[in-house]
Design an enzyme around this catalytic site. Structure first.
Site, mmCIF file in Angstrom:
data_model
loop_
_atom_site.group_PDB
_atom_site.id
_atom_site.type_symbol
_atom_site.label_atom_id
_atom_site.label_comp_id
_atom_site.label_asym_id
_atom_site.label_seq_id
_atom_site.Cartn_x
_atom_site.Cartn_y
_atom_site.Cartn_z
ATOM 1 N N ASP A 297 47.001 39.290 30.258
ATOM 2 C CA ASP A 297 47.292 39.398 31.674
ATOM 3 C C ASP A 297 48.390 38.376 32.000
ATOM 4 O O ASP A 297 48.788 37.562 31.168
ATOM 5 C CB ASP A 297 46.013 39.172 32.503
ATOM 6 C CG ASP A 297 46.116 39.778 33.893
ATOM 7 O OD1 ASP A 297 45.060 40.059 34.495
ATOM 8 O OD2 ASP A 297 47.254 39.981 34.387
ATOM 9 N N GLU B 222 43.196 40.026 44.436
ATOM 10 C CA GLU B 222 42.761 38.999 43.484
ATOM 11 C C GLU B 222 42.112 37.811 44.195
ATOM 12 O O GLU B 222 41.361 37.996 45.164
ATOM 13 C CB GLU B 222 43.951 38.590 42.598
ATOM 14 C CG GLU B 222 44.537 39.785 41.827
ATOM 15 C CD GLU B 222 45.485 39.377 40.721
ATOM 16 O OE1 GLU B 222 46.540 40.002 40.579
ATOM 17 O OE2 GLU B 222 45.162 38.434 39.972
HETATM 18 C C1 GLC Z 1 47.665 40.616 37.728
HETATM 19 C C2 GLC Z 1 46.368 41.314 37.509
HETATM 20 C C3 GLC Z 1 46.438 42.517 36.613
HETATM 21 C C4 GLC Z 1 47.812 43.170 36.720
HETATM 22 C C5 GLC Z 1 48.838 42.184 36.228
HETATM 23 C C6 GLC Z 1 50.270 42.726 36.343
HETATM 24 O O1 GLC Z 1 47.495 39.234 37.721
HETATM 25 O O2 GLC Z 1 45.271 40.505 37.055
HETATM 26 O O3 GLC Z 1 45.382 43.398 37.005
HETATM 27 O O4 GLC Z 1 47.848 44.346 35.944
HETATM 28 O O5 GLC Z 1 48.775 40.936 36.896
HETATM 29 O O6 GLC Z 1 50.625 42.889 37.701
#
Ligand code: GLC
Length: 619
Positions: A309, A506
């Site tokens: 991530d 988030e």
């Molecule tokens: C974010 C998220 C993830 C996402 C990634 C790219 O922090 O946790 O779900 O796909 O970054 O945007």
């Protein structure tokens, strides 16, 4: 004999050349005639053979680059190609200007043109979060977030949503969707609760079929995209619902609650898995070899590739930024592609150094490359690296919006009704109020055009809930709207207050103290109650809200969740044009003090998991 000598001397020459090439760190290209097409460029060859042939031609720089994903804002096409980056992504809200399908395609095709102009011409794979439609792209059809789809309990519908999402995503050149989120949200205080299909594994398991919609019957089909099962593992189980926190449960509990959705995703052929930010019993998932290699790749036989991530590997040691030790630990744990996303040059040089000093074995690098390149070949990116712009003709089409409206209808959960619902269409006087009645941004929620989403009446195309109520009104009916309830009086037959949350994503959505109605909503409900007009409340939110105090004043209650582009689908239920079928995929708590509260834990919520009413006996 000239031929024999020639052959022998040729072989001797080859050996000398090979030694020289390897020492120079240049890949050795099997002796083929200068004009023959390399096997990896032969679409009739097997994917496995093409991968083997290509990898034999790749240098360490090529292979380390393939494992590196940069953000579009940090790497121009030329820079990405020079670094041999395997992937580029759009983070939430990272979009071309203008934000149109054409501009997306031009942007991504520029990366592909640069990538395919390098020596080996390996195309990139471009990724973006299409978590409820192609939500970074303006004009895309925006579907209900997963919490509503979990309540709809209609996997066939969700599969269709996957297919439309893939079509609109691919139409812009994006061939990798960072979706679905298959988290099992166990504590509603978590800011990502709305990205979960439900609080028990059965909901994400059933809806993981969205992967078949996204990936289609063949990854190589123009309208297919690579799907991503995320976030592995335990993101929804952290203590207190703290985003990126610590999931403190036994291995048995992890297997029982959080693993089944990934098993289902693998059964659906998911092409990638994204690792979760959370820790499991104090160890960050991004550095956990048991979880990634032994459990996911070993026991579950996951054959796609694993992506980290956003800056996820930076968290392994708890300090900002990433170190050589973290790069080593993450890659050796089994991460195949690292979403750096910005300091990709440092990552590339660090990983290369960790290979050259023996800390990361070449076998790990080769395994990662084989996994990544296999998906690129299966996607047809070597044959068709550029956007299929014919797909843009139905981008955001009426047919796609009709599907979004059906999804909105099916995701509504009727929680209370003393007969005030359904609303009469004709000869009625309906007073509509509340901050979420006429706000496309609020009804779409986070991950819409921007990472956090935003309020705004018309931020995306579609219909608000008020639009739907107005459009559904029949002969002799008056619909009045005032956000704060100004003008309510006894001449109205019914008041509809559309309340709830404003967008977040988030950790910014974490509510450690739980979620009650805000002061504006409480005041509105009090005002409408005081008028004596029968009151219907519609909650637009990313999770169940604490409405126990207001419930006695409410005669009809509908949980709308985050319905997306088509608020008219909510009105369809209010008017009874669609007899509600939605069932709670989350226990509705009496108060935040009950969190975490989940089916089977013996706690008595306000409304239980699986609860949902319909109108009369027509259903
Ligand atoms: C974010 C998220 C993830 C996402 C990634 C790219 O922090 O946790 O779900 O796909 O970054 O945007």
């Amino acid at each position: 004999m000239p031929l024999l000598r020639t052959t022998r001397s040729l072989r001797a020459t080859r050996t000398t050349v090979l030694a020289g090439l390897l020492l120079a760190g240049t890949a050795f290209v099997p002796m083929a005639s200068a004009t023959a097409t390399p096997l990896y460029q032969n679409a009739r060859a097997s994917v496995s053979d093409r991968v083997t042939d290509l990898m034999a031609r790749m240098t360490l720089d090529d292979k380390v680059g393939q494992m590196t994903q940069g953000e579009r804002g940090s790497a121009t096409p030329a820079q990405a190609a020079a670094a041999r980056l395997g992937s580029i992504l759009s983070g939430g809200g990272s979009t071309p200007t203008p934000n149109t399908p054409q501009a997306w395609a031009d942007m991504i095709d520029a990366y592909q043109r640069a990538a395919t102009s390098t020596g080996l011409g390996i195309p990139i794979i471009y990724g973006s979060d299409s978590v409820h439609g192609h939500n970074n792209a303006y004009g895309a059809t925006i579907f209900p977030h997963n919490i509503g789809l979990g309540a709809a309990n209609d996997p066939a519908l969700v599969r269709q949503i996957g297919a439309v999402t893939a079509r609109e995503t691919a139409a812009t050149g994006v061939k990798w969707a960072f979706a679905p989120c298959l988290c099992v949200a166990r504590d509603d205080r978590w800011g990502r609760t709305y990205e979960s299909f439900g609080e028990v594994p059965a909901n994400p398991v059933a809806n993981s079929v969205v992967i078949e919609g996204l990936q289609g019957s063949s990854l190589a089909a123009p309208a297919s995209v690579l799907a991503t099962a995320k976030h592995f593992i335990g993101d929804g189980g952290t203590t207190g619902g703290v985003d990126q926190g610590n999931t403190q449960i036994s291995l048995d509990e992890l297997r029982k609650i959080h693993l089944p959705p990934f098993q289902a995703a693998i059964a659906h052929g998911v092409g990638s898995v994204m690792i979760s930010f959370n820790s499991w019993n104090g160890v960050k998932d991004h550095g956990n070899k048991f979880l990634i290699t032994d459990l996911l790749k070993g026991e579950l036989h996951f054959s796609g590739f694993v992506v980290s991530d956003w800056n996820g590997i930076d968290q392994i040691d708890g300090q900002p930024g990433f170190t050589a030790a973290e790069v080593k630990q993450a890659v050796n744990a089994g991460i195949d592609m690292v979403m750096v996303p910005n300091d990709y040059a440092k990552f590339v040089s660090t990983l290369k150094a960790e290979v050259l000093n023996g800390h990361v074995p070449m076998s790990r690098i080769d395994d990662a490359n084989r996994r990544i390149l296999t998906k690129k070949f299966e996607l047809g990116l070597f044959e068709h690296p550029y956007t299929d712009r014919s797909l843009q003709q139905d981008f955001g089409s009426a047919a796609h919006h009709a599907l979004a409206r059906q999804a909105a209808r099916e995701s509504q959960v009727l929680l209370k009704n003393d007969g005030v619902l359904p609303l009469a269409k004709a000869d009625n006087r309906i007073f509509v109020a509340g901050k979420n009645a006429n706000d496309m941004g609020n009804q779409a929620g986070g991950w819409t055009l921007t990472w956090q989403g935003q309020s705004g009446e018309r931020v995306i195309p579609g219909t608000t809930i008020l639009d739907g109520i107005k459009a559904g009104a029949g002969k002799g009916t008056v619909v009045t709207y005032d956000r704060a309830g100004g003008g309510i009086n006894s001449s109205y037959k019914v008041a509809v207050a559309v309340v709830g949350e404003t967008p977040y994503a988030e950790g910014q959505g974490d509510r450690p103290g739980g979620v009650v109605l805000d002061a504006e909503d409480v005041a509105l409900i009090g005002k409408l109650k005081a008028s004596g007009v029968p009151l219907v409340v519609v909650t637009v939110s990313g999770r169940p809200l604490d409405i126990s105090a207001q419930l006695p004043s409410i005669r009809g209650l509908v949980a709308a969740w985050l319905p997306g582009s088509e608020g008219a689908g909510v009105a369809d239920v209010l008017y009874g044009d669609y007899n509600p079928t939605g069932k709670l995929s989350f226990t509705w708590p009496k108060s935040a003090s009950q969190q975490p509260i989940n089916a089977g834990d013996g706690k008595q919520g306000l409304f239980p998991y699986g609860y949902g009413l319909s109108y009369g006996r027509r259903h």
